[in-house]
Write a protein that holds these residues in place. Structure first.
Motif, mmCIF file in Angstrom:
data_model
loop_
_atom_site.group_PDB
_atom_site.id
_atom_site.type_symbol
_atom_site.label_atom_id
_atom_site.label_comp_id
_atom_site.label_asym_id
_atom_site.label_seq_id
_atom_site.Cartn_x
_atom_site.Cartn_y
_atom_site.Cartn_z
ATOM 1 N N LEU A 173 -8.111 -0.830 11.077
ATOM 2 C CA LEU A 173 -8.770 -1.261 9.849
ATOM 3 C C LEU A 173 -8.403 -2.718 9.647
ATOM 4 O O LEU A 173 -7.239 -3.094 9.796
ATOM 5 N N GLN A 174 -9.382 -3.507 9.318
ATOM 6 C CA GLN A 174 -9.140 -4.936 9.155
ATOM 7 C C GLN A 174 -9.630 -5.387 7.781
ATOM 8 O O GLN A 174 -10.544 -4.790 7.217
ATOM 9 N N TRP A 175 -9.005 -6.402 7.278
ATOM 10 C CA TRP A 175 -9.445 -7.026 6.030
ATOM 11 C C TRP A 175 -9.901 -8.445 6.328
ATOM 12 O O TRP A 175 -9.246 -9.178 7.078
ATOM 13 N N TYR A 176 -11.032 -8.800 5.723
ATOM 14 C CA TYR A 176 -11.597 -10.124 5.876
ATOM 15 C C TYR A 176 -11.838 -10.729 4.510
ATOM 16 O O TYR A 176 -12.043 -10.025 3.512
ATOM 17 N N ARG A 177 -11.876 -12.041 4.503
ATOM 18 C CA ARG A 177 -12.166 -12.787 3.294
ATOM 19 C C ARG A 177 -13.404 -13.640 3.559
ATOM 20 O O ARG A 177 -13.593 -14.165 4.662
ATOM 21 N N GLN A 178 -14.238 -13.787 2.534
ATOM 22 C CA GLN A 178 -15.423 -14.604 2.673
ATOM 23 C C GLN A 178 -15.595 -15.439 1.412
ATOM 24 O O GLN A 178 -15.748 -14.891 0.317
ATOM 25 N N TYR A 203 -13.746 -10.006 -0.617
ATOM 26 C CA TYR A 203 -12.848 -9.398 0.362
ATOM 27 C C TYR A 203 -13.495 -8.114 0.887
ATOM 28 O O TYR A 203 -13.962 -7.284 0.097
ATOM 29 N N PHE A 204 -13.501 -7.996 2.200
ATOM 30 C CA PHE A 204 -14.125 -6.844 2.842
ATOM 31 C C PHE A 204 -13.124 -6.140 3.740
ATOM 32 O O PHE A 204 -12.352 -6.786 4.445
#
Lengths: 111, 116
Positions: free
Chosen positions: A32-37, A87-88
């Protein structure tokens, strides 16, 4: 199809406060990864947690993973105005490499 | 970290024209590249998976004849939106995967397509 759900959909806090975002998913995962946009920009990778890990830290970020509940949380401590972004979470299935993204949380940090 | 570029960063075109978007991995070879589409205030939706030297795999509901994908080398994939219409206006983002076990994907900065 998108399988992840995140809550809250939007979060507004004061600078210095902590922000917690949650993500749930439906099927077994590998990572599981967290990304920011930032608005209108590409994604920045924040942190990856494997399915056999329960907690991971990176700077002011803390991620937990509960595979029994199929959920993860992202905690940002001592938030800053610059943390304002979407945040995804994204999951990949076992043996696969496609990422399935959650709906995202819009975080606004007021200074 | 690894860098992925996209070109152009934004494009405005007339309805009926075709638009090509390039995705390049600058400092690594990408076994696989992915194309996503994002509507305003929404999440990313995977459109297709592109492997170098083979045909792209499209997600359900994505028209392969409308969104042509070519992955000619380990550092370049292109997405061509053919006969674009206003409903194709969106933010298109690519990502590149090294094929390593941790499955971290590196994302491009995105391309904003506006079809008039």
């Amino acid at each position: 199809s998108q399988q992840g759900e995140e809550d809250p959909q939007a979060l507004s806090i004061q600078e210095g406060e902590n922000a917690t975002m949650n993500c749930s998913y439906k099927t077994s995962i590998n990572n599981l990864q967290w990304y920011r946009q930032n608005s209108g920009r590409g994604l920045v990778h924040l942190i990856l947690i494997r399915s056999n890990e329960r907690e991971k830290h990176s700077g002011r970020l803390r991620v937990t993973l509960d595979t029994s509940k199929k959920s993860s949380s992202l905690l940002i401590t001592a938030s800053r105005a610059a943390d304002t972004a979407s945040y995804f979470c994204a999951t990949d299935a076992v043996y696969g490499n496609k990422l399935v993204f959650g709906a995202g949380t819009i975080l606004r940090v007021k200074s | 970290g690894a860098v992925v570029s996209q070109h152009p960063s934004w494009v405005i075109c007339k309805s009926g024209t075709s638009v090509k978007i390039e995705c390049r991995s600058l400092d690594f070879q990408a076994t696989t590249m992915f194309w996503y589409r994002q509507f305003p205030k929404q999440s990313l939706m995977l459109m297709a998976t592109s492997n170098e030297g083979s045909k792209a795999t499209y997600e359900q509901g994505v028209e392969k004849d409308k969104f042509l994908i070519n992955h000619a080398s380990l550092t370049l994939s292109t997405l061509t939106v053919t006969s674009a219409h206003p409903e194709d206006s969106s933010f298109y983002i690519c990502s590149a995967w090294t094929g390593l076990e941790n499955n971290e994907q590196f994302f491009g900065p995105g391309t904003r397509l506006t079809v008039l």
